[in-house]
Design a protein around this motif. Structure first.
Motif, PDB file in Angstrom:
ATOM      1  N   SER A 107       0.814  -1.221   0.000  1.00  0.00           N
ATOM      2  CA  SER A 107       0.000   0.000   0.000  1.00  0.00           C
ATOM      3  C   SER A 107       0.842   1.263   0.000  1.00  0.00           C
ATOM      4  O   SER A 107       0.422   2.302  -0.489  1.00  0.00           O
ATOM      5  CB  SER A 107      -0.896   0.011   1.244  1.00  0.00           C
ATOM      6  N   GLY A 108       2.026   1.157   0.594  1.00  0.00           N
ATOM      7  CA  GLY A 108       2.847   2.357   0.756  1.00  0.00           C
ATOM      8  C   GLY A 108       2.299   3.290   1.827  1.00  0.00           C
ATOM      9  O   GLY A 108       2.690   4.454   1.914  1.00  0.00           O
ATOM     10  N   MET A 114       6.144   3.238   7.866  1.00  0.00           N
ATOM     11  CA  MET A 114       6.504   4.649   7.658  1.00  0.00           C
ATOM     12  C   MET A 114       7.318   5.183   8.820  1.00  0.00           C
ATOM     13  O   MET A 114       8.329   5.860   8.625  1.00  0.00           O
ATOM     14  CB  MET A 114       5.238   5.498   7.508  1.00  0.00           C
ATOM     15  N   ALA A 115       6.884   4.882  10.041  1.00  0.00           N
ATOM     16  CA  ALA A 115       7.595   5.394  11.217  1.00  0.00           C
ATOM     17  C   ALA A 115       9.008   4.815  11.281  1.00  0.00           C
ATOM     18  O   ALA A 115       9.963   5.524  11.632  1.00  0.00           O
ATOM     19  CB  ALA A 115       6.809   5.043  12.475  1.00  0.00           C
ATOM     20  N   ALA A 116       9.144   3.549  10.917  1.00  0.00           N
ATOM     21  CA  ALA A 116      10.475   2.919  10.933  1.00  0.00           C
ATOM     22  C   ALA A 116      11.385   3.575   9.895  1.00  0.00           C
ATOM     23  O   ALA A 116      12.580   3.788  10.138  1.00  0.00           O
ATOM     24  CB  ALA A 116      10.347   1.414  10.668  1.00  0.00           C
ATOM     25  N   ILE A 117      10.813   3.915   8.748  1.00  0.00           N
ATOM     26  CA  ILE A 117      11.598   4.596   7.704  1.00  0.00           C
ATOM     27  C   ILE A 117      12.091   5.950   8.218  1.00  0.00           C
ATOM     28  O   ILE A 117      13.271   6.283   8.096  1.00  0.00           O
ATOM     29  CB  ILE A 117      10.747   4.816   6.425  1.00  0.00           C
ATOM     30  N   ALA A 136       2.149   6.697  -3.387  1.00  0.00           N
ATOM     31  CA  ALA A 136       1.694   6.577  -1.991  1.00  0.00           C
ATOM     32  C   ALA A 136       2.707   7.266  -1.068  1.00  0.00           C
ATOM     33  O   ALA A 136       3.746   7.756  -1.520  1.00  0.00           O
ATOM     34  CB  ALA A 136       1.537   5.104  -1.633  1.00  0.00           C
ATOM     35  N   SER A 137       2.404   7.287   0.224  1.00  0.00           N
ATOM     36  CA  SER A 137       3.263   8.020   1.167  1.00  0.00           C
ATOM     37  C   SER A 137       4.688   7.467   1.244  1.00  0.00           C
ATOM     38  O   SER A 137       5.649   8.242   1.259  1.00  0.00           O
ATOM     39  CB  SER A 137       2.646   7.991   2.561  1.00  0.00           C
ATOM     40  N   THR A 364      -3.220   1.772   8.596  1.00  0.00           N
ATOM     41  CA  THR A 364      -2.648   3.113   8.754  1.00  0.00           C
ATOM     42  C   THR A 364      -2.639   3.582  10.213  1.00  0.00           C
ATOM     43  O   THR A 364      -2.363   4.722  10.502  1.00  0.00           O
ATOM     44  CB  THR A 364      -3.433   4.120   7.886  1.00  0.00           C
ATOM     45  N   VAL A 365      -2.997   2.660  11.099  1.00  0.00           N
ATOM     46  CA  VAL A 365      -2.837   2.962  12.533  1.00  0.00           C
ATOM     47  C   VAL A 365      -1.792   2.008  13.074  1.00  0.00           C
ATOM     48  O   VAL A 365      -1.626   0.920  12.555  1.00  0.00           O
ATOM     49  CB  VAL A 365      -4.166   2.773  13.306  1.00  0.00           C
ATOM     50  N   GLU A 366      -1.108   2.410  14.135  1.00  0.00           N
ATOM     51  CA  GLU A 366      -0.069   1.520  14.656  1.00  0.00           C
ATOM     52  C   GLU A 366      -0.654   0.493  15.617  1.00  0.00           C
ATOM     53  O   GLU A 366      -1.743   0.639  16.102  1.00  0.00           O
ATOM     54  CB  GLU A 366       1.022   2.310  15.335  1.00  0.00           C
TER      55      GLU A 366
END
Ligand code: M6R
Length: 366
Positions: A107-108, A114-117, A136-137, A364-366
């Motif tokens: 999904s990207g 994302m947070a790890a990136i 995507a993000s 999209t939620v942790e």
């Protein structure tokens, strides 16, 4: 919209010869023994001196990462660590400017990935993305990357996105090997020539669908299921188990076949289906002894075998054949029957295949 298929998942499973072909297009030149990955070009020099690669992802994408680890270590001889993004981000991981992080996400948009990136980026690592959804993000926050080009995946259970991720990681492994000179030219010609034929072999693997449907009818009332594999067959086992649990709600676990005797063997009785990746590759003999261990305890064995195999056929209760291929490409083929198996079991159990309970396509939620 579903192109005549009953569910998106089935359509997406059947799209794989095409999606893998799209993923390879313009990226491999078999006759020249050359891989071209536009996105990674400006980092080509860096591969010669890197000490390690960290792969971060969640779920099915994490399984693709495990296949990537196997391929990058085997061909490019660079040490790889594969991490769950959610664990990685909450530790205090050791990351330096010398590290390359490969983030994999269909999904990207996965929050933990994302947070790890962001964290790895702050510490100076170079981040590559392997994403499916264009724009995507995640592709927007990475330094470089390669899209999987699998096309939109609607079914919550990832199928064609997984095989496309594995294809891109195969290309990354070969590209790095090319930069480092760890695979000689004639071997690279051989590997790429074979990779070019994988879409056709996936097409052949899909021909087992009718047999798989019959086997699914035997397994549909099982309460548990074990998936075993060795080497790159291990992530395939994990992926097979995840597919089954998420869409059919049957409890399933993937294990390295040799780990069975360290615990899970206690679960085996005449009601326990055990799916074994038993293709002809370097661990074939070892897997055969694992099958014997299961049979000695009256487990029901479904083996994924190389076309024409007689030895495993004589031992297993059920077999599904896949075309012969080098070990490097095994995950791309062995995954296909497992996708179909979980699909048919879920349909027979009356489950909502495309939208299983409690699950979202992108987390999209942790
Ligand atoms: O979009 P992503 O690849 O980042 O998603 C990761 C996982 O949420 C995803 O693979 C999930 O495990 C799927 N439902 C698996 O079929």
């Amino acid at each position: 919209e579903k192109g005549g298929y009953e569910h998106f998942m089935l359509k997406e499973i059947y799209e794989q010869p095409r999606s893998i072909r799209d993923c390879l297009r313009g990226r491999i030149y078999p006759n020249e023994g050359r891989v071209q990955l536009g996105g990674l070009q400006e980092y080509a020099e860096k591969f010669k001196n890197i000490d390690r690669i960290i792969i971060i992802a969640c779920g099915t994408s994490w399984h693709a990462g495990l296949v990537g680890e196997y391929l990058i270590e085997e061909y490019a001889r660079i040490p790889v660590e594969v991490e769950y993004a959610s664990e990685f981000r909450y530790r205090n991981p050791i990351i330096t400017e010398k590290d390359i992080v490969i983030a994999i996400s269909q999904s990207g948009e996965t929050a933990d990935t994302m947070a790890a990136i962001e964290m790895a980026k702050e510490k100076g690592a170079t981040i590559f993305g392997v994403c499916n959804v264009v724009g995507a993000s995640i592709p927007r926050i990475t330094h470089a990357g390669a899209y999987t080009h699998a096309g939109p995946e609607i079914g919550v259970a990832s199928t064609k996105a997984f095989t496309a991720q594995v294809t891109v990681l195969t290309l990354i492994a070969f590209y790095m090997a090319q930069q480092k000179g760890t695979v000689n030219h004639s071997k690279m010609v051989e590997l790429l020539t074979e990779l070019d034929l994988i879409p056709e072999k996936v097409q052949q693997a899909l021909l087992a669908d009718a047999i798989i449907q019959e086997i699914a009818a035997k397994f549909k009332d099982s309460r548990n299921c074990l998936f075993l594999g060795r080497g790159s067959g291990f992530p395939v086992a994990l992926e097979g188990a995840l597919k089954l649990k998420e869409i059919s709600y049957i409890h399933a676990e993937g294990y390295p076949a040799a780990e069975m005797k360290h615990g899970p063997i206690a679960l085996i009785d005449e009601e326990m289906p055990v799916v074994v990746i038993a293709t002809k590759n370097s661990s074939y003999e070892k897997v055969i002894s694992n099958i014997q261990e299961v049979k000695a305890r009256k487990g029901i064995v479904l083996a994924i075998v190389t076309e024409g195999d007689q030895t495993v056929k004589a031992m297993a209760d059920y077999i599904i054949e896949i075309p012969d291929a080098s070990e490097a490409f095994l995950p791309l083929l062995a995954t296909i029957p497992l996708q179909l198996l979980s699909y048919h079991i879920a349909v027979l159990r009356g489950c909502n295949v495309d939208q299983p309970r409690n699950l979202a396509k992108s987390v999209t939620v942790e």
